[in-house]
Design a protein around this motif. Sequence first.
Motif, mmCIF file in Angstrom:
data_model
loop_
_atom_site.group_PDB
_atom_site.id
_atom_site.type_symbol
_atom_site.label_atom_id
_atom_site.label_comp_id
_atom_site.label_asym_id
_atom_site.label_seq_id
_atom_site.Cartn_x
_atom_site.Cartn_y
_atom_site.Cartn_z
ATOM 1 N N SER A 60 17.897 -25.567 14.462
ATOM 2 C CA SER A 60 18.481 -26.790 15.006
ATOM 3 C C SER A 60 19.651 -27.268 14.158
ATOM 4 O O SER A 60 20.729 -27.592 14.670
ATOM 5 C CB SER A 60 17.414 -27.880 15.098
ATOM 6 N N ASN A 61 19.457 -27.293 12.834
ATOM 7 C CA ASN A 61 20.529 -27.738 11.952
ATOM 8 C C ASN A 61 21.735 -26.820 12.004
ATOM 9 O O ASN A 61 22.885 -27.279 12.009
ATOM 10 C CB ASN A 61 20.010 -27.830 10.516
ATOM 11 N N ALA A 62 21.472 -25.506 12.010
ATOM 12 C CA ALA A 62 22.579 -24.562 12.072
ATOM 13 C C ALA A 62 23.348 -24.691 13.387
ATOM 14 O O ALA A 62 24.591 -24.620 13.416
ATOM 15 C CB ALA A 62 22.066 -23.132 11.898
ATOM 16 N N THR A 63 22.620 -24.895 14.479
ATOM 17 C CA THR A 63 23.272 -25.065 15.778
ATOM 18 C C THR A 63 24.089 -26.349 15.819
ATOM 19 O O THR A 63 25.233 -26.364 16.301
ATOM 20 C CB THR A 63 22.219 -25.087 16.900
ATOM 21 N N ILE A 64 23.509 -27.430 15.316
ATOM 22 C CA ILE A 64 24.255 -28.691 15.258
ATOM 23 C C ILE A 64 25.505 -28.531 14.409
ATOM 24 O O ILE A 64 26.585 -29.028 14.764
ATOM 25 C CB ILE A 64 23.357 -29.809 14.699
ATOM 26 N N ALA A 65 25.372 -27.826 13.280
ATOM 27 C CA ALA A 65 26.519 -27.627 12.402
ATOM 28 C C ALA A 65 27.639 -26.860 13.109
ATOM 29 O O ALA A 65 28.809 -27.259 13.072
ATOM 30 C CB ALA A 65 26.085 -26.872 11.146
ATOM 31 N N ALA A 66 27.263 -25.752 13.759
ATOM 32 C CA ALA A 66 28.269 -24.935 14.439
ATOM 33 C C ALA A 66 28.935 -25.711 15.574
ATOM 34 O O ALA A 66 30.175 -25.699 15.716
ATOM 35 C CB ALA A 66 27.635 -23.652 14.967
#
Length: 458
Positions: free
Chosen positions: A400-406
């Motif tokens: 979730s965090n990686a997706t939000i970051a990207a």
Amino acid sequence: MGAKAFFSESLPLTRLGTDTGSREENASNKGVAAPFRFDRSGEGSGRSLGRQFGWLWAAYAASTFGTGLGFGAFPLIAILVLHSGPTEVSALAAAGLAVGAAVSLPLGPWVEFRRKRPVMIAMDLIRFAALSSVPAAFALGRLSFVQLLVVAVIVAAANIAFTAASGSYLKMLVRPEDLIVANARFESTTWTATALGPPLGGLAIGLFGPVTTVVIDAVSYLFSAAGIRAIGGGERHPARSDAPRLRAGDLFEGWRTILTSQALRPLFFNTVLVNGLIMATAPVIAVLMLGRLGFTAWQYGLAFGAPCIGGLIGSRLARLLVARFGQHKVILVAGALRACWPLGLAFIQPGAVGIDLVIAVQFGLVTCVGVFNPVFATYRLDQIKMDRVARTLSAWSITSNATIAALTAFWGLFASLTSPRTAIAVAGVLLLATPLLLPRGNRKSSQEREHAVQAGGG
């Protein structure tokens, strides 16, 4: 900062066992404080869940109210103090989440095989120390964009570790039939804090300066740590049954659990994309409202704080709706409705009309989220075996965090190349397709499946 991850991603609550007797016997044999006994005759959201849960709830409340007051603190500091544009503000949000997710990759399996309460306290203290460095640097005139990035990374990694530990620890306190009640209480607390916090935080910033709410946010972690410590009781050290040391395969066990589950897989993709698309536009909306449209900090806080009354209403309705319509139907309907609102934020105008529009859109969104979150949390944890909770929640948070970051980095660049309104509108249109990923079948919980296997003779 954004929302704290005390029970991040919609309150990762789970259960300990199937009956009170076996849970208390296991606790006695293994040196764990015996979970309290519940009276099933008083079904309802108003009954007590015990002293230990009360302390956990108090710790959560302290942390969550700190989050509410600190809503959007880093974007505000970047915009008002460091004079950053949409690309920089989006990069701040994206880099913290992305690097934090990468750093925390081994944290899930590490937390799985350690006592959870000490981990939770340690993560609170780490977040307190990291956030405290921001007002200290500001007072000395040394605050920089790089420091904000470093702090964001530390807090993001600590959030993931805390989330993994909290989900596993809470399963010792909450019975399966009480999950929806516990989830609704945390959800109600979240939305109450979010409703009151941003307007008060914006006012505090206007009166006392841009880092005021960061100080409050940092101190709230100390209160959270104190509350968790006050829970008391023993906690046995989790023992590995297969290997004494962390293996490479443990790093990916959480994702393996998610992707091989017909119940979790669609819900995983749905929630990751919905959260990513909503959060990706947050810095863009901040730049649009605080920069181009000229809203003040307190107006910005009011616009996003007042509608959170809807989240409180939704969380209070969640248990009643599940009792009447069933868990699966509530997930489908509330999950679909929550994707319909964000498109309206592309039409924000200056002045009172713009504030009214944001309040109306956010009220609809958070009401649906308030219903969806506690039901989703219960459904998700019902599908996870007890010995994989920390790794699964960690994997979910990292993704979730990686997706939000990207998506945040992309939407910041996209807004710079086009316009903030265009970027917000595109995200809103894409959200309309996410209900297609919601789970269609009503799956049995992991515990129900185990009982079915045992009843069938293996």
